[in-house]
Enzyme design. Structure first.
Site, PDB file in Angstrom:
ATOM      1  CE  LYS A 102      -7.907 -12.280   8.838  1.00 37.19           C
ATOM      2  NZ  LYS A 102      -7.923 -12.688  10.260  1.00 37.19           N
ATOM      3  CB  SER A 108      -2.239  -4.111  -8.392  1.00 28.54           C
ATOM      4  OG  SER A 108      -2.177  -4.973  -9.582  1.00 28.54           O
ATOM      5  CE1 TYR A 136      -3.576  -0.996  -8.866  1.00 27.77           C
ATOM      6  CE2 TYR A 136      -1.627  -0.201  -8.011  1.00 27.77           C
ATOM      7  CZ  TYR A 136      -2.246  -0.648  -8.979  1.00 27.77           C
ATOM      8  OH  TYR A 136      -1.749  -0.736 -10.401  1.00 27.77           O
TER       9      TYR A 136
END
Length: 115
Positions: free
Chosen positions: A9, A25, A58
């Protein structure tokens, strides 16, 4: 049994660029990626604290030490420069292993540097 747990995180990063005309992305400073064990092409969830949007995309590497957090492609409709975001990735672990797993979490400063 496998369960999904938080693996990595980056909490309250600042978007440095939002580019609609780019292959989709999220670009993340490679130093931040290393700090939380996120790799290129890994799936991440991105939560925008400014507008409540949540996306899945991603990761691509941004220059190490640049502080870059770039939202690209269609996701650029969900965040703009200056927005605060949380970037999270997850792992599938065996139930017993998941009980003791400790995620990697960082809190970058306003320049997306690790204090």
């Amino acid at each position: 049994m496998l369960i999904q747990v938080l693996k990595s995180k980056i909490h309250r990063a600042t978007v440095t660029e939002s580019n609609l005309n780019y292959i989709g992305s999220i670009g993340i400073d490679e130093a931040l990626m290393d700090a939380v064990n996120i790799i290129e092409n890994e799936k991440v969830h991105v939560v925008n604290l400014n507008n409540g949007e949540r996306i899945e995309t991603y990761v691509i590497k941004a220059d190490r030490g640049s502080g870059a957090i770039t939202i690209n492609g269609a996701a650029a409709r969900k965040a703009q420069k200056g927005d605060m975001i949380i970037i999270m990735s997850y792992a599938s672990l065996e139930f017993e292993e998941a009980k003791t797993f400790v995620p990697q979490i960082i809190f970058p400063d306003s320049d997306n540097k690790i204090p």
